[in-house]
Motif scaffolding. Structure first.
Motif, mmCIF file in Angstrom:
data_model
loop_
_atom_site.group_PDB
_atom_site.id
_atom_site.type_symbol
_atom_site.label_atom_id
_atom_site.label_comp_id
_atom_site.label_asym_id
_atom_site.label_seq_id
_atom_site.Cartn_x
_atom_site.Cartn_y
_atom_site.Cartn_z
ATOM 1 N N ARG A 69 0.831 -1.208 0.000
ATOM 2 C CA ARG A 69 0.000 0.000 0.000
ATOM 3 C C ARG A 69 0.867 1.260 0.000
ATOM 4 O O ARG A 69 0.608 2.211 -0.743
ATOM 5 N N GLN A 70 1.901 1.248 0.837
ATOM 6 C CA GLN A 70 2.783 2.418 0.925
ATOM 7 C C GLN A 70 3.562 2.622 -0.375
ATOM 8 O O GLN A 70 3.766 3.767 -0.817
ATOM 9 N N HIS A 73 1.257 4.194 -2.859
ATOM 10 C CA HIS A 73 1.021 5.591 -2.476
ATOM 11 C C HIS A 73 2.206 6.473 -2.852
ATOM 12 O O HIS A 73 2.045 7.582 -3.377
ATOM 13 N N ASP A 74 3.432 5.988 -2.605
ATOM 14 C CA ASP A 74 4.625 6.809 -2.815
ATOM 15 C C ASP A 74 5.039 6.905 -4.280
ATOM 16 O O ASP A 74 5.577 7.938 -4.710
ATOM 17 N N LEU A 99 -8.221 2.856 -2.662
ATOM 18 C CA LEU A 99 -7.804 4.242 -2.851
ATOM 19 C C LEU A 99 -8.951 5.212 -2.626
ATOM 20 O O LEU A 99 -8.734 6.400 -2.437
ATOM 21 N N ARG A 130 -7.252 3.724 -12.453
ATOM 22 C CA ARG A 130 -6.592 2.688 -11.655
ATOM 23 C C ARG A 130 -6.495 1.450 -12.531
ATOM 24 O O ARG A 130 -7.513 0.943 -13.010
ATOM 25 N N ARG A 163 -2.879 5.156 -11.267
ATOM 26 C CA ARG A 163 -2.222 4.208 -10.382
ATOM 27 C C ARG A 163 -2.165 2.851 -11.086
ATOM 28 O O ARG A 163 -3.107 2.454 -11.771
#
Length: 275
Positions: A69-70, A73-74, A99, A130, A163
């Motif tokens: 997940r991180q 996100h990054d 999201l 997405r 994404r």
């Protein structure tokens, strides 16, 4: 009385010369829209929000899901790797789904399986999309070709604030560039008992944790792919509907027998939610 008419000396646009309504269509715009829809119809499979909601209700995050997940996100991209049966595809879909409300499209890019299939086309990426790219069935030669295209495709993803979640089988990790390897997270099997209980509840089958400890059932839960736990829960519900007065152990034994028979017959099983 003089009949006054309309005299047009020169017209730069469509002119209505009759008494009815006039409807003007910009064929260039329509052609462009049709071409875009055609591209999506061929290369992208829309992921139904209802199916994702159902998956969310049954989903148990696997180990290292938080790291995935991180990463998404990054960096806007994450590669989810894992052995077959660990729920790696479900994890990738949930990373995109969580999201937020799907006000934009969530769709899957189909790159095909043979060497002559079309590659990654950045033209299918819309603003804020997405995108799921499942490479589970991709061989190494095909992946090497796609790897060269993935950098440009990710640039489009970033430019359009989209994404991307990629499902990557472990056998392809050795072909990753250092940049892609840094975006790869390997997930393991989630808590199978908890997932199975969720599937039972969604099928309106009531059982206690103690009823899941029979040796045959416990062995199946600990070894079966995540997708097969959904099948087992569904089969138990069917056995319950056929014999409502019977105990859970009887429903379960009959359901396991049905699944064993189907596997022995070699019948192909398709399960939608937890692949």
């Amino acid at each position: 009385m003089t009949d006054l008419g309309t005299l047009i000396g020169q017209g730069d646009g469509p002119i209505n010369t009759g008494s009815g309504h006039q409807y003007n269509y910009n064929l260039n715009v329509l052609a462009e829209a049709y071409q875009r829809l055609g591209t999506f119809g061929q290369d992208a499979r829309a992921v139904a929000e209802r199916d994702l909601n159902l998956l969310f209700q049954r989903f148990v995050p696997p180990p290292r899901f938080g790291r995935a997940r991180q990463t998404l996100h990054d960096h806007g991209t994450v590669l989810v790797s894992g052995q077959p049966g660990t729920g790696r595809r479900a994890a990738a879909r949930m990373l995109l789904y969580e999201l937020g409300p799907i006000s934009v499209r969530l769709h899957e890019i189909d790159v095909g399986g043979d060497q002559d299939a079309a590659g990654l086309d950045g033209g299918v990426v819309g603003e804020g999309d997405r995108i799921l790219l499942d490479l589970s069935a991709t061989d190494s030669l095909r992946f090497v070709r796609l790897r060269r295209e993935l950098s440009a495709f990710r640039a489009v993803i970033e430019d359009r604030d989209a994404r991307l979640a990629v499902v990557l089988p472990p056998r392809l990790k050795e072909f990753l560039s250092p940049e892609l390897l840094a975006l790869t997270v390997t997930v393991a099997r989630p808590r199978a008992n908890e997932m199975f209980m969720r599937h039972l509840r969604r099928n309106q089958v009531i059982s206690s944790p103690a009823e899941l400890t029979s040796p045959k059932l416990a062995k199946y839960i600990s070894e079966a792919p995540m997708r097969d736990l959904a099948r087992l829960a569904h089969s138990i519900r069917e056995e319950r509907d056929a014999a409502p007065a019977a105990p859970f152990a009887e429903w379960c034994g009959a359901a396991l027998g049905v699944l064993s028979t189907e596997v022995g017959d070699g019948r192909h099983v398709v399960v939608v939610l937890n692949e």
